[in-house]
Design a protein around this motif. Structure first.
Motif, PDB file in Angstrom:
ATOM      1  N   HIS A   1      26.348 133.637  25.120  1.00 24.83           N
ATOM      2  CA  HIS A   1      25.945 134.050  26.122  1.00 24.83           C
ATOM      3  C   HIS A   1      25.162 133.961  26.808  1.00 24.83           C
ATOM      4  O   HIS A   1      24.946 134.057  27.920  1.00 24.83           O
ATOM      5  CB  HIS A   1      25.845 135.940  25.830  1.00 24.83           C
ATOM      6  N   SER A   2      23.299 133.868  26.306  1.00 21.56           N
ATOM      7  CA  SER A   2      22.442 133.198  27.266  1.00 21.56           C
ATOM      8  C   SER A   2      23.016 131.787  27.719  1.00 21.56           C
ATOM      9  O   SER A   2      22.746 131.674  29.013  1.00 21.56           O
ATOM     10  CB  SER A   2      21.350 133.161  26.195  1.00 21.56           C
TER      11      SER A   2
ATOM     12  N   ASP B   1      16.231 132.496  28.322  1.00 23.04           N
ATOM     13  CA  ASP B   1      17.568 133.049  27.679  1.00 23.04           C
ATOM     14  C   ASP B   1      17.764 135.163  28.143  1.00 23.04           C
ATOM     15  O   ASP B   1      16.598 135.561  27.994  1.00 23.04           O
ATOM     16  CB  ASP B   1      17.504 132.813  26.925  1.00 23.04           C
ATOM     17  N   ALA B   2      18.541 134.914  29.113  1.00 20.48           N
ATOM     18  CA  ALA B   2      19.418 136.338  29.487  1.00 20.48           C
ATOM     19  C   ALA B   2      19.663 137.283  27.986  1.00 20.48           C
ATOM     20  O   ALA B   2      19.192 138.063  27.901  1.00 20.48           O
ATOM     21  CB  ALA B   2      19.874 135.984  30.083  1.00 20.48           C
TER      22      ALA B   2
ATOM     23  N   ARG C   1      24.518 129.461  32.926  1.00 19.49           N
ATOM     24  CA  ARG C   1      25.070 128.284  34.217  1.00 19.49           C
ATOM     25  C   ARG C   1      25.281 128.489  35.247  1.00 19.49           C
ATOM     26  O   ARG C   1      25.445 127.943  36.042  1.00 19.49           O
ATOM     27  CB  ARG C   1      26.433 127.751  33.350  1.00 19.49           C
ATOM     28  N   TYR C   2      25.418 130.070  34.612  1.00 20.57           N
ATOM     29  CA  TYR C   2      25.771 130.140  36.433  1.00 20.57           C
ATOM     30  C   TYR C   2      24.831 130.575  37.388  1.00 20.57           C
ATOM     31  O   TYR C   2      24.538 131.359  38.845  1.00 20.57           O
ATOM     32  CB  TYR C   2      26.744 131.144  36.317  1.00 20.57           C
TER      33      TYR C   2
ATOM     34  N   ALA D   1      28.690 124.536  42.036  1.00 22.84           N
ATOM     35  CA  ALA D   1      27.714 123.433  41.115  1.00 22.84           C
ATOM     36  C   ALA D   1      27.156 124.123  40.308  1.00 22.84           C
ATOM     37  O   ALA D   1      26.676 125.429  40.038  1.00 22.84           O
ATOM     38  CB  ALA D   1      26.317 122.745  41.409  1.00 22.84           C
ATOM     39  N   GLU D   2      27.540 123.550  38.321  1.00 20.45           N
ATOM     40  CA  GLU D   2      27.377 124.336  37.533  1.00 20.45           C
ATOM     41  C   GLU D   2      25.624 124.676  36.903  1.00 20.45           C
ATOM     42  O   GLU D   2      25.591 122.836  36.642  1.00 20.45           O
ATOM     43  CB  GLU D   2      28.019 124.755  36.337  1.00 20.45           C
ATOM     44  N   GLY D   3      24.731 125.129  36.334  1.00 17.22           N
ATOM     45  CA  GLY D   3      23.316 124.235  35.727  1.00 17.22           C
ATOM     46  C   GLY D   3      23.543 123.859  34.654  1.00 17.22           C
ATOM     47  O   GLY D   3      24.882 124.198  34.159  1.00 17.22           O
TER      48      GLY D   3
END
Length: 200
Positions: free
Chosen positions: A92-93, A72-73, A98-99, A54-56
């Motif tokens: 990228h964020s 945000d990363a 998503r993962y 499942a993706e976020g």
């Protein structure tokens, strides 16, 4: 022990809480659970394989508190990036979110639930309070939940740095934010003493 955590033999921690303190922490933890929300598929039948893939979400949350809990990363702490760099950071964020966000949400829910469960198991003492005793693992879950609660309250109070915290001490009693400020500062004290119990 009143008002702060103390270490227990074996790596745990203990704190004496009165009925009002128990009620406040429990209420805040329940609100945090509601804010973080159920995980994707929690209302659907369990399918471990589907859950694994499942993706976020790829977009940051709209709520400022959730933005603080799930930042945000990739961002430029030095200032405003140029258009091309900003677009790259956003991509990228989104990929990172998503993962990872589903797992982060699950961990935050589990920590908040651990707080609620441990408070629900307390046996009141003669004076109406109780002594909460946590294992080392429960202490780490509490630490995560206390941090999340402070981030959430700090976001609502628009605290962005240490200077903002200093201003909170000078708020007049009639300021409507005062109860939230008192909770923020009190949780900070609990968090600080719990951190010290976990240090070798």
């Amino acid at each position: 022990m009143p008002g702060h955590f103390e270490p227990l033999p074996g790596g745990g921690a203990a704190v004496a809480l009165d009925d009002v303190e128990i009620s406040i922490i429990r209420s805040l933890a329940v609100q945090l659970l509601e804010l973080v929300g159920p995980g994707p598929g929690e209302d659907a039948p369990d399918d471990p394989l589907a859950e694994l893939f499942a993706e976020g979400p790829s977009e940051p949350p709209k709520d400022p508190v959730l933005k603080r809990l799930f930042p945000d990363a990739y961002s430029d702490p030095e200032g405003t990036p140029g258009p091309a760099e900003a677009e790259e950071q956003k991509a990228h964020s989104a990929e990172f979110r998503r993962y990872t966000e589903n797992d982060l949400r699950a961990a935050k829910r589990e920590s908040a639930l651990a707080v609620i469960r441990s408070l629900d198991l307390l046996t009141p003492g003669g004076d109406g309070g109780a002594v909460l005793q946590l294992s080392a693992e429960e202490s780490r879950q509490w630490l995560g939940a206390l941090n999340d609660l402070r981030l959430a309250i700090g976001s609502r109070l628009e605290i962005t740095d240490e200077d903002d915290t200093d201003l909170l001490y000078r708020l007049p009693d009639e300021d409507p934010r005062k109860p939230m400020v008192m909770a923020y500062l009190w949780l900070g004290g609990l968090q600080e003493t719990l951190v010290s119990t976990l240090m070798p």
